[in-house]
Write a protein that holds these residues in place. Structure first.
Motif, mmCIF file in Angstrom:
data_model
loop_
_atom_site.group_PDB
_atom_site.id
_atom_site.type_symbol
_atom_site.label_atom_id
_atom_site.label_comp_id
_atom_site.label_asym_id
_atom_site.label_seq_id
_atom_site.Cartn_x
_atom_site.Cartn_y
_atom_site.Cartn_z
ATOM 1 N N LEU A 1 9.552 -9.514 -5.850
ATOM 2 C CA LEU A 1 9.906 -8.792 -7.061
ATOM 3 C C LEU A 1 9.394 -7.367 -7.048
ATOM 4 O O LEU A 1 10.013 -6.474 -7.638
ATOM 5 N N GLN A 2 8.272 -7.115 -6.386
ATOM 6 C CA GLN A 2 7.697 -5.762 -6.404
ATOM 7 C C GLN A 2 8.667 -4.745 -5.803
ATOM 8 O O GLN A 2 8.967 -3.711 -6.417
ATOM 9 N N LEU A 3 9.162 -5.022 -4.607
ATOM 10 C CA LEU A 3 10.089 -4.084 -3.983
ATOM 11 C C LEU A 3 11.433 -4.075 -4.705
ATOM 12 O O LEU A 3 12.043 -3.016 -4.876
ATOM 13 N N ALA A 4 11.912 -5.240 -5.129
ATOM 14 C CA ALA A 4 13.206 -5.304 -5.816
ATOM 15 C C ALA A 4 13.174 -4.487 -7.097
ATOM 16 O O ALA A 4 14.134 -3.756 -7.408
ATOM 17 N N GLU A 5 12.091 -4.569 -7.854
ATOM 18 C CA GLU A 5 11.995 -3.817 -9.103
ATOM 19 C C GLU A 5 11.863 -2.324 -8.844
ATOM 20 O O GLU A 5 12.352 -1.518 -9.639
ATOM 21 N N LEU A 6 11.226 -1.935 -7.754
ATOM 22 C CA LEU A 6 11.154 -0.522 -7.402
ATOM 23 C C LEU A 6 12.532 0.015 -7.025
ATOM 24 O O LEU A 6 12.905 1.144 -7.392
ATOM 25 N N LEU A 7 13.298 -0.778 -6.299
ATOM 26 C CA LEU A 7 14.615 -0.335 -5.847
ATOM 27 C C LEU A 7 15.635 -0.282 -6.978
ATOM 28 O O LEU A 7 16.592 0.500 -6.919
ATOM 29 N N THR A 8 15.451 -1.100 -8.022
ATOM 30 C CA THR A 8 16.478 -1.247 -9.053
ATOM 31 C C THR A 8 16.869 0.071 -9.720
ATOM 32 O O THR A 8 18.068 0.378 -9.809
ATOM 33 N N PRO A 9 15.936 0.897 -10.220
ATOM 34 C CA PRO A 9 16.387 2.147 -10.848
ATOM 35 C C PRO A 9 17.058 3.102 -9.864
ATOM 36 O O PRO A 9 17.965 3.853 -10.250
ATOM 37 N N TYR B 1 22.534 -4.814 -0.979
ATOM 38 C CA TYR B 1 22.382 -6.215 -0.586
ATOM 39 C C TYR B 1 20.923 -6.518 -0.263
ATOM 40 O O TYR B 1 20.459 -7.647 -0.478
ATOM 41 N N TRP B 2 20.205 -5.549 0.274
ATOM 42 C CA TRP B 2 18.780 -5.744 0.559
ATOM 43 C C TRP B 2 18.023 -6.069 -0.729
ATOM 44 O O TRP B 2 17.178 -6.980 -0.753
ATOM 45 N N ALA B 3 18.306 -5.332 -1.812
ATOM 46 C CA ALA B 3 17.618 -5.590 -3.074
ATOM 47 C C ALA B 3 17.888 -7.015 -3.551
ATOM 48 O O ALA B 3 16.975 -7.719 -4.009
ATOM 49 N N ALA B 4 19.142 -7.461 -3.460
ATOM 50 C CA ALA B 4 19.460 -8.830 -3.865
ATOM 51 C C ALA B 4 18.771 -9.845 -2.952
ATOM 52 O O ALA B 4 18.281 -10.881 -3.417
ATOM 53 N N HIS B 5 18.713 -9.540 -1.666
ATOM 54 C CA HIS B 5 18.042 -10.424 -0.710
ATOM 55 C C HIS B 5 16.546 -10.512 -1.007
ATOM 56 O O HIS B 5 15.936 -11.582 -0.876
ATOM 57 N N LEU B 6 15.938 -9.405 -1.421
ATOM 58 C CA LEU B 6 14.528 -9.421 -1.810
ATOM 59 C C LEU B 6 14.304 -10.360 -2.993
ATOM 60 O O LEU B 6 13.300 -11.079 -3.051
ATOM 61 N N ASN C 1 13.136 8.596 -14.967
ATOM 62 C CA ASN C 1 11.802 8.564 -15.576
ATOM 63 C C ASN C 1 11.084 7.256 -15.263
ATOM 64 O O ASN C 1 9.880 7.238 -14.975
ATOM 65 N N ASP C 2 11.830 6.149 -15.339
ATOM 66 C CA ASP C 2 11.249 4.838 -15.054
ATOM 67 C C ASP C 2 10.721 4.794 -13.619
ATOM 68 O O ASP C 2 9.624 4.277 -13.360
ATOM 69 N N LEU C 3 11.496 5.332 -12.687
ATOM 70 C CA LEU C 3 11.093 5.292 -11.288
ATOM 71 C C LEU C 3 9.821 6.096 -11.056
ATOM 72 O O LEU C 3 8.823 5.565 -10.535
ATOM 73 N N LEU C 4 9.850 7.374 -11.399
ATOM 74 C CA LEU C 4 8.729 8.237 -11.039
ATOM 75 C C LEU C 4 7.513 7.998 -11.932
ATOM 76 O O LEU C 4 6.391 7.831 -11.434
ATOM 77 N N VAL C 5 7.719 7.977 -13.241
ATOM 78 C CA VAL C 5 6.580 7.928 -14.167
ATOM 79 C C VAL C 5 5.966 6.530 -14.222
ATOM 80 O O VAL C 5 4.746 6.377 -14.164
ATOM 81 N N ARG C 6 6.797 5.486 -14.300
ATOM 82 C CA ARG C 6 6.269 4.137 -14.465
ATOM 83 C C ARG C 6 6.046 3.425 -13.137
ATOM 84 O O ARG C 6 5.002 2.816 -12.921
ATOM 85 N N LYS C 7 7.024 3.501 -12.245
ATOM 86 C CA LYS C 7 6.963 2.634 -11.063
ATOM 87 C C LYS C 7 6.290 3.294 -9.861
ATOM 88 O O LYS C 7 5.884 2.585 -8.941
ATOM 89 N N VAL D 1 25.260 -2.914 -12.111
ATOM 90 C CA VAL D 1 25.864 -1.612 -12.393
ATOM 91 C C VAL D 1 25.786 -0.717 -11.157
ATOM 92 O O VAL D 1 26.730 0.011 -10.842
ATOM 93 N N GLY D 2 24.673 -0.766 -10.434
ATOM 94 C CA GLY D 2 24.601 -0.016 -9.187
ATOM 95 C C GLY D 2 25.689 -0.441 -8.220
ATOM 96 O O GLY D 2 26.297 0.397 -7.529
#
Length: 557
Positions: A371-379, A360-365, A433-439, A293-294
């Motif tokens: 997964l740690q950086l990719a999941e942080l970047l996703t939201p 593309y960086w997120a997909a490359h990760l 909320n997911d980014l700041l509060v959870r991640k 979606v991004g």
């Protein structure tokens, strides 16, 4: 006329120089036979399909829309044939494992494909967009017999999946859903309930449709912890399953996509993953979907840039205060000579190329298993990119003036189509909320500190990273006395991170562009200078708004 040509030169720049992906592929067992020429050949073929097959159907699909008759949906003219060409080209299998019949190519190439699909025809691409996420979900959580039966069908494109979460009373809060699943003696389940806003819930592209449905078992605890995930095919070996489409939505945009209401009336399905842990299984699919979606936001920004730039070169209005060297003096100049238009077009260019590098960086990760950086970047990618897709489409429409408001020039369709991406797959407010509060706050900033350490590799960003670190510390400290504060600040924090990631994209671009031939080198450096002079100051505004959010919000009467 609406036009789209895939930005292959910039895609190559990101893969070859910004990511140095070929070097990483050579050191990764899964991709060590892939080189840059082969990757570029894949992208060239994808570009040919998108510009030659999908783009010509974009406006006609919007005008015609989907037709609903007696429980059946007919997609716009040409959509069925386009899907057959998509399948024949092997595109559903691109990033799927070879063991399941896929091509085993990296997800970063799939990200480029997704950008092209959504830029050329968002409505059509909605039918295929969830397929890779569903493939990952079943590959990770489904019983072996389901994998053996249905994964090859998804990978080959023989069938298309859906994601069935939303109900009339349960949108973002899936804990309120009521759809029921009753266990049967043969190990299957019977599902009863209603789902709505189901993209591709009924269509004529494939004979069968695989619905991934969230529902409650009889012994399910209340709330989101009592939800299970089920695979419910439209058609069984014995014939039609007990489910039906009872209508499609008439929407603001993506009119070529059938957005359906589904009724499950004792439909047969099978449990995916563990009972009462359906969200864990579903999030495998949703995380993939959110990255895609991004990329819709990126695709809309790129399409808006191309069409606005083309129009600005042709449209002549007034004399510009300053002309480029060698330009002939005349009574009226192309509007791209005028400062306001130059700034708009450069903003579109800087946002599009910067988002491409980060997306593309997120997909490359993911390809590299980070997964740690990719999941942080996703939201951030999901929310910031889609917000920019809508905002930049609006700015591009301004380039057209009054013509942009009429259907003949189709930028108004880009604006309409782009708006939904800010809502579905978890609204942008939920992503914030997911980014700041959870991640960020939730893991004591470990993933965020890793991101800052990567950004600090670009020397010009040292001060920006210190400011980001200070913002997180301030929000963490103030939230001790005011637990609502992070939720009030979350939206601005996500936008701050979006701008900071674009700064990272352009700082690295400016560094690696030195090895490019002219005129690409000068073009990249000019755009980088524009970003840091005109767009990076938004950081000050976002930090000020985060601090302003310390003030409590009143409740409306």
């Amino acid at each position: 006329m609406w036009q789209y040509q895939a930005p292959l030169r910039d895609m190559q720049f990101v893969l070859e120089h910004w990511l140095q992906a070929p070097k990483a592929w050579s050191q990764t067992e899964a991709f060590d036979t892939l080189d840059l020429p082969l990757a570029l050949q894949v992208l060239e073929e994808a570009a040919r399909f998108c510009s030659g097959v999908l783009a010509p159907l974009n406006a006609s699909g919007d005008r015609q829309g989907c037709r609903f008759d007696g429980g059946h949906v007919r997609t716009p003219d040409g959509f069925v044939q386009a899907y057959a060409a998509y399948v024949e080209g092997g595109w559903p299998a691109l990033a799927c494992a070879e063991a399941a019949g896929g091509q085993g190519l990296p997800q970063v190439l799939d990200a480029a494909l997704q950008e092209m699909l959504y830029a050329s025809n968002h409505g059509w691409a909605m039918y295929t967009g969830i397929a890779h996420g569903a493939y990952l979900c079943l590959k990770t959580h489904a019983p072996q017999w389901i994998q053996d039966c249905y994964l090859p069908q998804i990978v080959s494109g023989q069938t298309l999946p859906t994601m069935c979460l939303t109900e009339p009373q349960a949108g973002s809060d899936v804990g309120l859903l009521r759809c029921r699943a009753e266990p049967q003696a043969d190990g299957s389940y019977r599902l009863t309930g209603n789902k709505l806003f189901i993209s591709g819930g009924e269509h004529d592209l494939t004979e069968n449709i695989l619905h991934l449905v969230l529902a409650r078992l009889p012994d399910a605890p209340a709330g989101s912890r009592g939800i299970s995930l089920f695979l419910v095919p439209k058609r069984l070996d014995s014939g039609a399953n007990a489910l039906r489409c009872d209508g499609i939505e008439h929407k603001m945009g993506i009119k070529g996509s059938a957005t359906c209401s589904l009724v499950f009336d004792g439909a047969q399905g099978w449990l995916i993953g563990e009972a009462h842990r359906g969200l864990a299984a579903m999030f495998v699919m949703m995380n993939s979907a959110r990255l895609h979606v991004g990329l819709q936001g990126l695709g809309h920004t790129e399409a808006a840039l191309q069409n606005a730039w083309g129009y600005a070169q042709e449209r002549q209005q007034m004399r510009a205060p300053l002309r480029p060297a060698g330009a002939a003096a005349q009574a009226a100049d192309p509007i791209h000579y005028h400062p306001a238009m130059r700034r708009t077009l450069l903003t579109l260019k800087a946002k599009s190329e910067g988002m491409r590098a980060i997306g593309y960086w997120a997909a490359h990760l993911l390809d590299q298993g980070d997964l740690q950086l990719a999941e942080l970047l996703t939201p951030i990618i999901k929310a910031y990119f889609t917000e920019q897709g809508f905002e930049q489409a609006s700015q591009a429409l301004q380039v057209f003036g009054g013509y942009g408001y009429v259907a003949e020039f189709a930028i108004e369709q880009t604006l309409r189509d782009s708006r939904i991406a800010m809502i579905y797959e978890g609204s942008n407010e939920i992503q914030a909320n997911d980014l700041l509060v959870r991640k960020v706050l939730g893991d004591e900033g470990q993933a965020f500190e890793r991101l800052l350490s990567v950004m600090r590799e670009e020397a010009p960003l040292a001060s920006l990273c210190e400011r980001l670190q200070a913002v997180v510390a301030q929000v963490r400290d103030d939230s001790i006395e005011d637990p609502e504060y992070p939720y009030r600040a979350a939206g601005e924090f996500l936008r701050l991170c979006g701008v900071a990631l674009l700064a990272f994209a352009w700082a690295r671009t400016a560094r690696v562009a030195e090895q490019l031939p002219e005129p690409q080198r000068a073009e990249k450096l000019e755009t980088a200078r524009f970003f840091f002079a005109y767009l990076l100051p938004e950081v000050d505004q976002r930090i000020a708004l985060i601090r302003a959010a310390r003030a409590p919000l009143p409740f409306l009467a």
